[in-house]
Design an enzyme around this catalytic site. Structure first.
Site, mmCIF file in Angstrom:
data_model
loop_
_atom_site.group_PDB
_atom_site.id
_atom_site.type_symbol
_atom_site.label_atom_id
_atom_site.label_comp_id
_atom_site.label_asym_id
_atom_site.label_seq_id
_atom_site.Cartn_x
_atom_site.Cartn_y
_atom_site.Cartn_z
ATOM 1 N N GLU A 275 32.686 50.511 47.444
ATOM 2 C CA GLU A 275 33.548 51.072 46.646
ATOM 3 C C GLU A 275 32.998 51.358 45.203
ATOM 4 O OE1 GLU A 275 36.939 48.461 46.749
ATOM 5 O OE2 GLU A 275 37.431 49.230 48.899
ATOM 6 N N PRO A 276 31.967 51.888 44.785
ATOM 7 C CA PRO A 276 31.357 52.077 43.611
ATOM 8 C C PRO A 276 32.258 52.756 42.775
ATOM 9 C CG PRO A 276 29.924 53.282 45.066
ATOM 10 C CD PRO A 276 30.825 52.560 45.891
ATOM 11 N N ARG A 278 32.154 53.111 38.702
ATOM 12 C CA ARG A 278 31.265 53.441 37.440
ATOM 13 C C ARG A 278 30.174 53.866 37.624
ATOM 14 N NH1 ARG A 278 33.009 50.033 32.920
ATOM 15 N NH2 ARG A 278 33.744 48.374 34.460
ATOM 16 N N TYR A 318 38.265 46.469 25.338
ATOM 17 C CA TYR A 318 37.419 45.553 25.837
ATOM 18 C C TYR A 318 36.295 45.277 25.041
ATOM 19 C CZ TYR A 318 39.201 47.621 30.353
ATOM 20 O OH TYR A 318 39.933 48.002 31.216
ATOM 21 N N CYS A 346 46.942 55.375 13.992
ATOM 22 C CA CYS A 346 47.245 54.558 13.094
ATOM 23 C C CYS A 346 47.430 52.959 13.365
ATOM 24 C CB CYS A 346 48.784 54.770 12.410
ATOM 25 S SG CYS A 346 48.840 56.728 12.088
HETATM 26 N N1 LLP Z 1 37.214 48.224 44.192
HETATM 27 C C1 LLP Z 1 38.067 47.833 43.713
HETATM 28 C C2 LLP Z 1 39.091 47.038 44.567
HETATM 29 C C3 LLP Z 1 38.163 47.751 42.460
HETATM 30 O O1 LLP Z 1 39.427 47.002 41.748
HETATM 31 C C4 LLP Z 1 37.239 48.207 41.332
HETATM 32 C C5 LLP Z 1 37.508 48.228 39.972
HETATM 33 C C6 LLP Z 1 36.391 49.071 42.235
HETATM 34 C C7 LLP Z 1 36.024 49.113 43.571
HETATM 35 C C8 LLP Z 1 35.635 49.940 41.396
HETATM 36 O O2 LLP Z 1 34.611 49.027 40.443
HETATM 37 P P1 LLP Z 1 33.537 49.689 39.661
HETATM 38 O O3 LLP Z 1 32.376 50.079 40.688
HETATM 39 O O4 LLP Z 1 33.959 50.988 38.846
HETATM 40 O O5 LLP Z 1 32.856 48.715 38.649
HETATM 41 N N2 LLP Z 1 38.949 49.824 33.300
HETATM 42 C C9 LLP Z 1 37.806 48.699 33.029
HETATM 43 C C10 LLP Z 1 37.306 48.616 34.783
HETATM 44 C C11 LLP Z 1 38.319 48.057 35.803
HETATM 45 C C12 LLP Z 1 37.810 48.290 37.144
HETATM 46 C C13 LLP Z 1 38.899 47.858 38.005
HETATM 47 N N3 LLP Z 1 38.667 47.811 39.322
HETATM 48 C C14 LLP Z 1 36.652 49.452 32.207
HETATM 49 O O6 LLP Z 1 36.820 50.454 31.858
HETATM 50 O O7 LLP Z 1 35.618 48.600 32.155
#
Ligand code: LLP
Length: 421
Positions: A275-276, A278, A318, A346
């Site tokens: 589940e990528p 980012r 973050y 602001c």
């Molecule tokens: N699968 C599940 C169950 C997840 O909770 C997430 C991300 C992903 C896949 C995807 O993860 P990725 O490959 O994108 O790392 N808002 C935060 C990131 C929150 C991630 C939440 N879950 C940020 O801006 O860094």
């Protein structure tokens, strides 16, 4: 690698000059590259070649229907975490058979919609959720395919707000209790237990935590099979990090990540899901903003942009780093100048970077935030009554607005005044 490069000193998205988009849609705006989205999706496809698999794009990172359709048309599955995301994925033309429903608190209503519409699998995160899903499925005369998310108690070594695989986190069931929970699931007639799910966190820049978690999942697969469960799918989550700072050592590549998967779970004969989010969408997007003022303070110079924390919240939420570059490249030999780069909201938290060296820019100049395609537009808000910024998709020489900027009337007219006022 991305497709945002300078040509004759002007930053382009593929073959389109960024100033041309700015002239057409105004600033700030998000812009995404089809070529980069495609390339990153294919890297995962190549990394898992040889294993039966489905790469499910985590649309929480970028939920625009056009982005989801770009990936869906390439054959991607989609990882959704709400019925809103489910409906957007369906609108993008992705069949239910390629949609995985994750998330720690799915409501019965959400379960019903997905079951009726068609769903590949629910990733169930708790016993109460499992029992609710059983009831909803039975009420519809259906069986819900499920994987149970296990919490492997592995330290993902990432920012505390996005680590999910430690036992103190709210996610999944403790891996030590899996045997008991799977036994209960198998006895519920509305559920069809198909696999195991794990996700340990986001922006991981080290493969070791993945390796540790997946090794635990492999052991659990063998154990559950011995206990009579037909474990045929493993959902290994997302989380592979991206290089936000080009100066740093690059994080591992999808191919290295694929090698970890093959080494740990590759011999189990399971279909692999990942589940990528980012890594597919992050470096496929820029946030482009304009300099409103350069304010010279006593100690430092502030670059005040027309983008703010409500448009890209990651730096204030973050402490995240985004490279910020001028859209018109400076002449060779021009010394960078340190700026505090801020928005007009602001609060002091509305700061994108402190004392960031940037080639000197002035009022009206354009700057671009790199790596803004993931967790950018999706996390935006209208704080300070700032309308959501538009999104643009580029494909070669073409570009299209894929979400228009709301007018002030549209934004204001969503509020309504009760009869007593
Ligand atoms: N699968 C599940 C169950 C997840 O909770 C997430 C991300 C992903 C896949 C995807 O993860 P990725 O490959 O994108 O790392 N808002 C935060 C990131 C929150 C991630 C939440 N879950 C940020 O801006 O860094």
């Amino acid at each position: 690698m991305d497709h945002f490069l300078y040509r004759n000193g002007v930053l382009h998205a593929e073959d389109v000059a960024i100033p041309d988009i700015a002239a057409a849609v105004g600033t700030p705006f998000y812009v995404y590259s089809t070529a980069t989205l495609t390339r990153h999706f294919r890297l995962f496809e190549e990394a898992l070649a040889g294993l039966p698999h489905l790469v499910c794009f985590a649309m929480k990172s970028n939920g625009n229907v056009a982005v989801v359709k770009t990936l869906g048309d390439l054959g991607a599955g989609i990882d959704v975490v709400s019925v809103g995301e489910y409906l957007k994925a369906r609108t993008a033309g992705v069949p239910g058979s390629r949609i995985v429903f994750s998330g720690v608190g799915k409501s019965r209503e959400e379960m019903r919609t997905a079951l009726e519409g068609g769903i590949r699998q629910f990733n169930v995160e708790s016993e109460p959720e499992m029992r609710a899903l059983n009831e909803v499925a039975l009420s519809l005369g259906l069986r819900a395919p499920i994987a149970i998310r296990v919490n492997p108690d592995v330290d993902a070594k990432t920012h505390e707000k996005i680590a999910t695989g430690k036992k103190e986190n709210k996610f999944g069931i403790p891996i030590g209790r899996a045997s008991e929970v799977y036994a209960e699931a198998a006895a519920l007639p509305g559920l069809d237990v198909v696999g195991i799910d794990v996700h340990i966190g986001s922006q991981l820049t080290d493969l070791q935590p993945f390796e540790a978690a997946y090794a635990k999942v492999a052991d659990l697969t063998r154990q559950l099979r011995a206990e009579g469960h037909d474990i045929r799918r493993l959902d290994l989550g997302g989380g592979l990090g991206i290089p936000y700072e080009r100066t740093n050592a690059a994080p591992p590549l999808p191919l290295d990540y694929g090698a970890v998967i093959k080494r740990t779970v590759g011999d189990l004969g399971c279909e692999i899901e990942i589940e990528p989010g980012r890594l597919i969408s992050g470096n496929a997007g820029l946030l482009v903003a304009q300099v409103i003022y350069v304010k010279s303070g006593e100690e430092r110079d502030f670059l005040i942009l027309d983008a703010a924390m409500n448009d890209l919240v990651r730096p204030s939420m973050y402490g995240a780093h985004h490279d910020i570059v001028p859209v018109i490249e400076s002449a060779p030999g021009v010394e960078p100048h340190p700026y505090d780069i801020v928005g007009p909201v602001c609060e002091t938290g509305d700061t994108f970077a402190r004392q960031r060296p940037l080639s000197p820019v002035g009022e009206g100049d354009l700057v671009a935030f790199r790596s803004a395609g993931a967790y950018g537009a999706v996390m935006a808000s209208e704080y300070n009554a700032r309308p959501l910024v538009p999104e643009v998709l580029v494909h070669g020489h073409q570009f299209a607005v894929i979400r228009a900027r709301p007018t002030y009337d549209e934004m204001i007219n969503r509020d309504s005044i009760p009869s007593w006022l």
